[in-house]
Design a protein around this motif. Structure first.
Motif, PDB file in Angstrom:
ATOM      1  N   GLN A 232      10.585  -0.962  29.469  1.00 12.65           N
ATOM      2  CA  GLN A 232      10.078  -2.310  29.729  1.00 12.65           C
ATOM      3  C   GLN A 232      10.702  -2.923  30.965  1.00 12.65           C
ATOM      4  OE1 GLN A 232      10.100  -4.916  26.312  1.00 12.65           O
ATOM      5  NE2 GLN A 232       9.955  -6.766  27.566  1.00 12.65           N
ATOM      6  N   ALA A 233      11.995  -2.660  31.209  1.00 10.95           N
ATOM      7  CA  ALA A 233      12.665  -3.216  32.385  1.00 10.95           C
ATOM      8  C   ALA A 233      12.049  -2.671  33.674  1.00 10.95           C
ATOM      9  CB  ALA A 233      14.157  -2.898  32.339  1.00 10.95           C
ATOM     10  N   HIS A 234      11.700  -1.389  33.662  1.00 15.86           N
ATOM     11  CA  HIS A 234      11.046  -0.774  34.821  1.00 15.86           C
ATOM     12  C   HIS A 234       9.696  -1.443  35.078  1.00 15.86           C
ATOM     13  CE1 HIS A 234       8.959   3.011  36.638  1.00 15.86           C
ATOM     14  NE2 HIS A 234       9.368   2.199  37.582  1.00 15.86           N
ATOM     15  N   MET A 235       8.924  -1.659  34.030  1.00 17.37           N
ATOM     16  CA  MET A 235       7.626  -2.324  34.160  1.00 17.37           C
ATOM     17  C   MET A 235       7.792  -3.736  34.722  1.00 17.37           C
ATOM     18  SD  MET A 235       4.727  -3.014  31.209  1.00 17.37           S
ATOM     19  CE  MET A 235       5.716  -4.196  30.272  1.00 17.37           C
ATOM     20  N   THR A 236       8.789  -4.456  34.233  1.00 13.42           N
ATOM     21  CA  THR A 236       9.030  -5.824  34.707  1.00 13.42           C
ATOM     22  C   THR A 236       9.359  -5.840  36.193  1.00 13.42           C
ATOM     23  OG1 THR A 236       9.794  -6.546  32.528  1.00 13.42           O
ATOM     24  CG2 THR A 236      10.490  -7.865  34.423  1.00 13.42           C
ATOM     25  N   ARG A 237      10.215  -4.922  36.647  1.00 14.02           N
ATOM     26  CA  ARG A 237      10.582  -4.856  38.066  1.00 14.02           C
ATOM     27  C   ARG A 237       9.372  -4.544  38.937  1.00 14.02           C
ATOM     28  NH1 ARG A 237      14.904  -1.859  35.960  1.00 14.02           N
ATOM     29  NH2 ARG A 237      13.972   0.095  36.704  1.00 14.02           N
ATOM     30  N   GLU A 238       8.558  -3.600  38.509  1.00 14.51           N
ATOM     31  CA  GLU A 238       7.383  -3.219  39.296  1.00 14.51           C
ATOM     32  C   GLU A 238       6.368  -4.361  39.372  1.00 14.51           C
ATOM     33  OE1 GLU A 238       6.409   0.484  40.697  1.00 14.51           O
ATOM     34  OE2 GLU A 238       8.253  -0.573  41.172  1.00 14.51           O
ATOM     35  N   CYS A 239       6.157  -5.052  38.265  1.00 16.41           N
ATOM     36  CA  CYS A 239       5.221  -6.190  38.265  1.00 16.41           C
ATOM     37  C   CYS A 239       5.714  -7.298  39.194  1.00 16.41           C
ATOM     38  CB  CYS A 239       5.030  -6.726  36.852  1.00 16.41           C
ATOM     39  SG  CYS A 239       4.059  -5.650  35.767  1.00 16.41           S
ATOM     40  N   GLN A 240       7.010  -7.567  39.165  1.00 17.47           N
ATOM     41  CA  GLN A 240       7.579  -8.595  40.032  1.00 17.47           C
ATOM     42  C   GLN A 240       7.444  -8.202  41.503  1.00 17.47           C
ATOM     43  OE1 GLN A 240       9.155 -11.760  39.255  1.00 17.47           O
ATOM     44  NE2 GLN A 240       8.707 -11.857  41.440  1.00 17.47           N
ATOM     45  N   LEU A 241       7.695  -6.942  41.814  1.00 15.16           N
ATOM     46  CA  LEU A 241       7.649  -6.473  43.193  1.00 15.16           C
ATOM     47  C   LEU A 241       6.233  -6.449  43.751  1.00 15.16           C
ATOM     48  CD1 LEU A 241       9.126  -5.165  45.635  1.00 15.16           C
ATOM     49  CD2 LEU A 241       8.661  -2.953  44.564  1.00 15.16           C
ATOM     50  N   ILE A 242       5.294  -5.934  42.978  1.00 12.82           N
ATOM     51  CA  ILE A 242       3.937  -5.710  43.487  1.00 12.82           C
ATOM     52  C   ILE A 242       3.013  -6.893  43.220  1.00 12.82           C
ATOM     53  CG2 ILE A 242       1.878  -4.264  43.195  1.00 12.82           C
ATOM     54  CD1 ILE A 242       3.779  -1.888  42.789  1.00 12.82           C
TER      55      ILE A 242
END
Length: 257
Positions: free
Chosen positions: A232-242
């Motif tokens: 979930q943390a990986h998904m959160t970082r990617e959503c924030q970045l992109i």
């Protein structure tokens, strides 16, 4: 709260769908408040016909009557004021630049898209349309007729995009009989991004589309695994970045709409 945005969209079928993912219209009546929306990156590009008031995209004023929207790599904020009156064509990933190139050859011209005879004639005809449906019908028919003379029997970028949207583990070099370097170059030429970034972008978009369904709001950890993130943390970082927004903030914004 009832939105003042009058929005309609059509998803083309048949041969046109290879080139165009959507034809849309957006209006804000003069007696209504403006609307601000987040545009999630989709790796597509588009043509926007502005028949009303200037709009704001990331605080930049867009007031040209015809604008080409380059490949969308990041999320953008768009503000439509009272009197906004837009209609547009959204290309499939990689097809907007190809359309421009082939259109220039057909017209035997070096002019920009904004001064294209085909595009300018559409703009004039759109102003004469009486309603939203007429405008969408006009663009659907005009672009179908135009791209029917452009379609190649084999396009490696189109095939690569199709494969990458089906699976993140596909070996493009073996499937397409092209070297990794050739694939990278063609992606950069047509989409202004690498195949890897395209996969990341489409994965984030898929998650946000899933989160529009309220029953998924309590399943962030499950969604992360389902869409190929490590957690979930990986998904959160990617959503924030992109996309410029976390899944939790995205869900909250949807509830406030």
């Amino acid at each position: 709260m009832v939105s003042s945005l009058l929005f309609d969209i059509r998803f083309p079928q048949g041969p046109l769908s290879l080139w165009v993912q959507a034809i849309w219209s957006a209006q804000i009546p003069l007696n209504q408040q403006g609307v601000t929306r987040r545009l999630v990156a989709d790796a597509g590009s588009g043509i926007l016909f502005n028949l009303g008031e200037p709009i704001l995209v990331d605080q930049e004023v867009w007031n040209d009557p015809v604008m080409f929207q380059s490949t969308n790599r990041q999320a953008h904020m768009i503000h439509l004021p009272a009197g906004a009156n837009l209609v547009g064509v959204r290309f499939q990933p990689g097809m907007g630049c190809l359309f421009q190139t082939k259109l220039a050859k057909q017209e035997d011209a070096t002019s920009t898209l904004q001064t294209s005879e085909f595009i300018q004639s559409l703009f004039v005809r759109l102003k004469d349309c009486l309603n939203i449906q007429e405008r969408i019908d006009l663009l659907d028919k005009a672009f179908y007729q135009r791209v029917s003379r452009m379609t190649d029997t084999y396009d490696p970028v189109v095939k690569a995009v199709e494969l990458l949207q089906q699976s993140s583990r596909v070996d493009l070099s073996n499937t397409l009989s092209l070297s990794q370097r050739q694939i990278e170059r063609q992606f950069q030429d047509r989409l202004s991004m690498s195949p890897k970034y395209f996969q990341r972008l489409r994965r984030v978009r898929a998650v946000l589309l899933a989160l529009k369904i309220e029953k998924n709001h309590g399943k962030l950890a499950e969604l992360a695994i389902e869409y190929g993130f490590s957690d979930q943390a990986h998904m959160t970082r990617e959503c924030q970045l992109i996309a410029g927004i976390t899944p939790k903030r995205f869900m909250k914004s949807r509830l406030l709409d």
